[in-house]
Write a protein that holds these residues in place. Structure first.
Motif, PDB file in Angstrom:
ATOM      1  N   SER A 116     -14.379 -18.036 -27.995  1.00 22.79           N
ATOM      2  CA  SER A 116     -13.698 -17.183 -28.964  1.00 22.79           C
ATOM      3  C   SER A 116     -12.582 -17.954 -29.681  1.00 22.79           C
ATOM      4  CB  SER A 116     -13.096 -15.962 -28.267  1.00 22.79           C
ATOM      5  OG  SER A 116     -11.997 -16.349 -27.444  1.00 22.79           O
ATOM      6  N   PRO A 117     -12.197 -17.512 -30.890  1.00 20.00           N
ATOM      7  CA  PRO A 117     -11.067 -18.136 -31.578  1.00 20.00           C
ATOM      8  C   PRO A 117      -9.772 -18.088 -30.768  1.00 20.00           C
ATOM      9  CG  PRO A 117     -12.325 -16.780 -33.105  1.00 20.00           C
ATOM     10  CD  PRO A 117     -12.876 -16.516 -31.729  1.00 20.00           C
ATOM     11  N   LEU A 118      -9.582 -17.021 -29.973  1.00 21.66           N
ATOM     12  CA  LEU A 118      -8.370 -16.934 -29.158  1.00 21.66           C
ATOM     13  C   LEU A 118      -8.356 -17.995 -28.064  1.00 21.66           C
ATOM     14  CD1 LEU A 118      -7.636 -13.118 -28.713  1.00 21.66           C
ATOM     15  CD2 LEU A 118      -6.137 -14.836 -29.715  1.00 21.66           C
ATOM     16  N   GLN A 119      -9.530 -18.284 -27.506  1.00 24.55           N
ATOM     17  CA  GLN A 119      -9.598 -19.381 -26.524  1.00 24.55           C
ATOM     18  C   GLN A 119      -9.188 -20.698 -27.178  1.00 24.55           C
ATOM     19  OE1 GLN A 119     -13.715 -18.877 -25.107  1.00 24.55           O
ATOM     20  NE2 GLN A 119     -12.902 -18.812 -23.034  1.00 24.55           N
ATOM     21  N   LYS A 120      -9.732 -20.953 -28.338  1.00 24.53           N
ATOM     22  CA  LYS A 120      -9.428 -22.209 -29.031  1.00 24.53           C
ATOM     23  C   LYS A 120      -7.950 -22.296 -29.387  1.00 24.53           C
ATOM     24  CE  LYS A 120     -14.137 -22.376 -30.839  1.00 24.53           C
ATOM     25  NZ  LYS A 120     -15.014 -22.150 -32.011  1.00 24.53           N
ATOM     26  N   LYS A 121      -7.377 -21.164 -29.770  1.00 25.20           N
ATOM     27  CA  LYS A 121      -5.958 -21.125 -30.106  1.00 25.20           C
ATOM     28  C   LYS A 121      -5.096 -21.468 -28.907  1.00 25.20           C
ATOM     29  CE  LYS A 121      -2.429 -18.009 -32.026  1.00 25.20           C
ATOM     30  NZ  LYS A 121      -2.161 -16.623 -32.503  1.00 25.20           N
ATOM     31  N   GLU A 122      -5.518 -21.056 -27.699  1.00 26.04           N
ATOM     32  CA  GLU A 122      -4.762 -21.336 -26.478  1.00 26.04           C
ATOM     33  C   GLU A 122      -5.180 -22.656 -25.821  1.00 26.04           C
ATOM     34  OE1 GLU A 122      -4.484 -18.119 -23.692  1.00 26.04           O
ATOM     35  OE2 GLU A 122      -4.186 -16.599 -25.259  1.00 26.04           O
ATOM     36  N   GLY A 123      -6.076 -23.391 -26.481  1.00 31.87           N
ATOM     37  CA  GLY A 123      -6.500 -24.682 -25.944  1.00 31.87           C
ATOM     38  C   GLY A 123      -7.426 -24.582 -24.756  1.00 31.87           C
ATOM     39  N   ILE A 124      -8.165 -23.472 -24.647  1.00 37.58           N
ATOM     40  CA  ILE A 124      -9.086 -23.257 -23.523  1.00 37.58           C
ATOM     41  C   ILE A 124     -10.476 -23.735 -23.916  1.00 37.58           C
ATOM     42  CG2 ILE A 124     -10.141 -21.541 -22.016  1.00 37.58           C
ATOM     43  CD1 ILE A 124      -7.644 -19.764 -22.587  1.00 37.58           C
ATOM     44  N   GLU A 125     -10.984 -24.703 -23.176  1.00 32.79           N
ATOM     45  CA  GLU A 125     -12.323 -25.227 -23.412  1.00 32.79           C
ATOM     46  C   GLU A 125     -13.344 -24.350 -22.690  1.00 32.79           C
ATOM     47  OE1 GLU A 125     -13.306 -27.752 -25.305  1.00 32.79           O
ATOM     48  OE2 GLU A 125     -11.262 -28.265 -25.971  1.00 32.79           O
ATOM     49  N   ASP A 126     -14.314 -23.839 -23.426  1.00 33.65           N
ATOM     50  CA  ASP A 126     -15.333 -22.975 -22.832  1.00 33.65           C
ATOM     51  C   ASP A 126     -16.649 -23.237 -23.533  1.00 33.65           C
ATOM     52  OD1 ASP A 126     -16.497 -21.073 -21.226  1.00 33.65           O
ATOM     53  OD2 ASP A 126     -15.580 -19.341 -22.195  1.00 33.65           O
ATOM     54  N   SER A 127     -17.735 -22.785 -22.948  1.00 35.24           N
ATOM     55  CA  SER A 127     -19.056 -22.927 -23.551  1.00 35.24           C
ATOM     56  C   SER A 127     -19.985 -21.878 -22.980  1.00 35.24           C
ATOM     57  CB  SER A 127     -19.633 -24.319 -23.280  1.00 35.24           C
ATOM     58  OG  SER A 127     -19.984 -24.459 -21.914  1.00 35.24           O
ATOM     59  N   VAL A 128     -21.107 -21.663 -23.663  1.00 33.76           N
ATOM     60  CA  VAL A 128     -22.126 -20.741 -23.182  1.00 33.76           C
ATOM     61  C   VAL A 128     -22.653 -21.203 -21.826  1.00 33.76           C
ATOM     62  CG1 VAL A 128     -24.474 -19.900 -23.607  1.00 33.76           C
ATOM     63  CG2 VAL A 128     -22.780 -19.881 -25.455  1.00 33.76           C
ATOM     64  N   ASP A 129     -22.854 -22.502 -21.672  1.00 31.14           N
ATOM     65  CA  ASP A 129     -23.388 -23.024 -20.406  1.00 31.14           C
ATOM     66  C   ASP A 129     -22.457 -22.732 -19.231  1.00 31.14           C
ATOM     67  OD1 ASP A 129     -25.633 -23.987 -21.663  1.00 31.14           O
ATOM     68  OD2 ASP A 129     -24.897 -26.050 -21.841  1.00 31.14           O
ATOM     69  N   VAL A 130     -21.150 -22.834 -19.459  1.00 28.26           N
ATOM     70  CA  VAL A 130     -20.189 -22.562 -18.386  1.00 28.26           C
ATOM     71  C   VAL A 130     -20.212 -21.076 -18.026  1.00 28.26           C
ATOM     72  CG1 VAL A 130     -17.756 -22.598 -17.722  1.00 28.26           C
ATOM     73  CG2 VAL A 130     -18.720 -24.517 -18.988  1.00 28.26           C
ATOM     74  N   MET A 131     -20.285 -20.214 -19.033  1.00 32.66           N
ATOM     75  CA  MET A 131     -20.347 -18.776 -18.763  1.00 32.66           C
ATOM     76  C   MET A 131     -21.630 -18.423 -18.019  1.00 32.66           C
ATOM     77  SD  MET A 131     -19.877 -15.594 -21.429  1.00 32.66           S
ATOM     78  CE  MET A 131     -20.077 -13.885 -20.896  1.00 32.66           C
ATOM     79  N   VAL A 132     -22.754 -19.010 -18.420  1.00 40.28           N
ATOM     80  CA  VAL A 132     -24.016 -18.786 -17.713  1.00 40.28           C
ATOM     81  C   VAL A 132     -23.892 -19.213 -16.256  1.00 40.28           C
ATOM     82  CG1 VAL A 132     -26.416 -19.552 -17.518  1.00 40.28           C
ATOM     83  CG2 VAL A 132     -25.503 -18.902 -19.750  1.00 40.28           C
ATOM     84  N   ALA A 133     -23.299 -20.379 -16.025  1.00 42.72           N
ATOM     85  CA  ALA A 133     -23.136 -20.880 -14.654  1.00 42.72           C
ATOM     86  C   ALA A 133     -22.265 -19.946 -13.824  1.00 42.72           C
ATOM     87  CB  ALA A 133     -22.540 -22.284 -14.691  1.00 42.72           C
ATOM     88  N   ASP A 134     -21.185 -19.416 -14.421  1.00 42.19           N
ATOM     89  CA  ASP A 134     -20.311 -18.486 -13.706  1.00 42.19           C
ATOM     90  C   ASP A 134     -21.069 -17.219 -13.311  1.00 42.19           C
ATOM     91  OD1 ASP A 134     -18.185 -20.212 -13.924  1.00 42.19           O
ATOM     92  OD2 ASP A 134     -17.171 -19.111 -15.527  1.00 42.19           O
ATOM     93  N   MET A 135     -21.873 -16.695 -14.246  1.00 45.17           N
ATOM     94  CA  MET A 135     -22.602 -15.450 -13.966  1.00 45.17           C
ATOM     95  C   MET A 135     -23.728 -15.676 -12.962  1.00 45.17           C
ATOM     96  SD  MET A 135     -22.608 -13.681 -17.761  1.00 45.17           S
ATOM     97  CE  MET A 135     -23.357 -12.136 -17.224  1.00 45.17           C
ATOM     98  N   LEU A 136     -24.337 -16.857 -12.986  1.00 41.89           N
ATOM     99  CA  LEU A 136     -25.358 -17.185 -11.988  1.00 41.89           C
ATOM    100  C   LEU A 136     -24.754 -17.257 -10.586  1.00 41.89           C
ATOM    101  CD1 LEU A 136     -27.588 -19.885 -13.723  1.00 41.89           C
ATOM    102  CD2 LEU A 136     -28.386 -17.733 -12.733  1.00 41.89           C
TER     103      LEU A 136
END
Length: 519
Positions: A100-120
């Protein structure tokens, strides 16, 4: 097999036997159920006809309806309750968004792959990976779509339990109503027919087995089954089932999880029952993971339903405080673990007779500054205020010295940036070095059904025997099963509902229409 096994077959054996008998009864062709009136297209007569009927008006239903309308379809939404929104309205309004833009604004690195891994990881590997990827891939774009329809997010990112990094956005209202109300407003403005107190009674299919409409009881007063008037509503393109879970259907949920009796409260609204799921199953829909029923680990036994403690614990206690056993004054689990891990840990706090010993979650004024339900929780005596730790210990009958020693150990962990006791993520951990303090008793409540009917990536409902789509039948949101596996991560219900709802609306609106006749 020994005599004991023969006398007392396992649940697995019974299920296998039942499935075998059902398949044997079908013969070489897939039989469609008696719950759906089967008529020829030429003979079918309807009181009303639209392109798409959406059953349910929560996140998934409203997203499906709007997406189908934006694709040019005529749409009707029906809901059996007198008020639209269902569980979604009383949801916490939090959505997990990867990138999300808010993540980028706070300097948080995220990706779809990381979210998928968390949910798995949270789902214990039981997830439908293709549907999981579909949801995670759609979160960022669907977040912007919601903004375009009037949804407003708080200007910061939150870290919910089980997520490896902060990725949760929340409505300014701290409620799902902050999403449902704008979507309903947009739906009415766009000409979508919104009909409440309209209960699905059965499907209507043509001679080929395609779902072409519904028998609907209009003027229905929940839960009085015989109220209202029966009408037939046709769907040229299809029916989208967005009917949610069955968390408040005590009899049915107890069939899946016998220990989830009426003594265990639920956060769900009264209409979260199983009849729509059963109607789909009678059509041959494949039910999966029905016994995977989530307990919300942030609830309090001192109030009914979702209450004030749920939001307080989600926003304040879990990210900015700690949870302790009243008998020892000490922590006993990772406060940012996934929901299943936390609920399971809390449910172990029992006395010698097996009765609950309610743990205490607490934080200080700094940790509670963003908790919008704090004032209400204090007013109704669900949340209690203490000026110092000795007073907090006295209120909840905890050993004061042990409690203060635990807080000191926590502060050392925050200073080091590492939780050596339970491995809690520390990105947003804060020092608990001064009062006043706010505490709440905690005990899980039935919250979410991970199970439902199986769908493919076009949101088509799949048949139990053929594993092929049931023509004209789509489903989205909590009515489906498999996406979350054994445990849903917090804030992923909105993500699932909006993304799969839009997906269902898009695919249903693109299907080949059938010609239907008015009565």
């Amino acid at each position: 097999m020994n005599e004991k096994e023969l006398a007392s077959p396992s649940r697995r054996q019974l299920l296998k036997g039942g499935a075998a008998m059902a398949v044997a009864g079908l013969g070489s062709t897939v039989a469609l159920s008696a719950n759906a009136a089967c008529v020829s297209i030429e003979e079918a007569k309807f009181d009303e006809v639209v392109d798409v009927i959406v059953v349910g008006s929560g996140f998934a239903g409203m997203s499906a309806a709007l997406q189908a309308k934006e694709a040019g379809a005529s749409v009707m939404v029906i809901d059996k309750m007198p008020v639209f929104g269902g569980n979604s309205t009383i949801n916490g309004g939090a959505m997990a968004v990867a990138g999300s833009p808010l993540q980028k604004k706070e300097g948080i690195e995220d990706s779809v792959d990381v979210m998928v891994a968390d949910m798995l990881e949270s789902g214990r590997g039981m997830n439908d990976v293709e549907m999981l990827k579909l949801v995670c891939n759609g979160t960022a774009e669907s977040c912007e779509w919601l903004i375009d329809h009037g949804v407003e997010w708080k200007p910061f990112v939150q870290h919910f339990g089980g997520h490896s990094i902060p990725r949760v956005l929340q409505t300014v209202q701290s409620s799902g109503a902050g999403i449902i109300r704008p979507l309903i407003k947009a739906a009415k403005k766009s000409g979508i027919e919104m009909r409440n107190q309209a209960k699905l009674e059965g499907f209507i299919k043509d001679e080929s087995g395609r779902v072409i409409g519904l028998d609907v009881r209009q003027g229905y007063y929940f839960p009085k089954d015989r109220t209202g008037k029966m009408v037939k509503i046709g769907a040229r393109k299809g029916v989208i089932m967005a009917t949610g879970g069955f968390g408040n259907d005590i009899e049915y949920r107890q069939m899946q999880q016998p220990e989830y009796t009426s003594e265990l409260d639920s956060t769900n609204h009264a209409g979260a029952t199983s009849e729509a799921l059963k109607q789909m199953m009678l059509l041959g829909a494949n039910p999966i993971h029905l016994d995977q029923i989530q307990l919300g680990p942030w609830a309090s036994p001192d109030e009914k339903g979702f209450g004030t403690a749920s939001q307080f614990n989600t926003i304040a206690t879990y990210p900015s405080g700690i949870v302790v056993d009243v008998r020892t004054g000490e922590r006993f689990f990772n406060e940012l673990a996934d929901r299943k891990a936390r609920a399971d840990a809390i449910m172990t706090r029992r006395d010698e007779q097996g009765k609950p010993v309610y743990p205490i979650g607490f934080t200080n004024a700094e940790g509670a500054k963003d908790a919008q339900t704090l004032a209400w929780g204090l007013k109704y005596n669900v949340i209690k205020k203490a000026d110092n730790l000795d007073e907090l210990a006295k209120i909840y009958n905890m050993p004061a010295e042990a409690l203060k020693a635990q807080v000191a150990r926590w502060n050392e962990a925050v200073t080091k940036g590492e939780d050596g006791e339970f491995g809690r993520p520390m990105q947003k951990a804060m020092l608990l070095d001064k009062g006043p303090w706010y505490g709440v008793r905690m005990w899980p409540k039935v919250h979410y059904c991970m199970g439902g009917v199986k769908v493919n990536t076009a949101s088509e409902v799949l048949h139990l025997v053929s594993n092929k789509p049931i023509p004209g039948l789509y489903a989205a949101g909590e009515a489906t099963g498999g996406i979350h596996g054994a445990s849903r991560l917090g804030a992923c219900a909105v993500a699932e509902g909006v993304v799969t709802g839009r997906n269902a609306g898009r695919h249903c609106s693109q299907s080949q229409p059938v010609k239907l006749n008015l009565a």
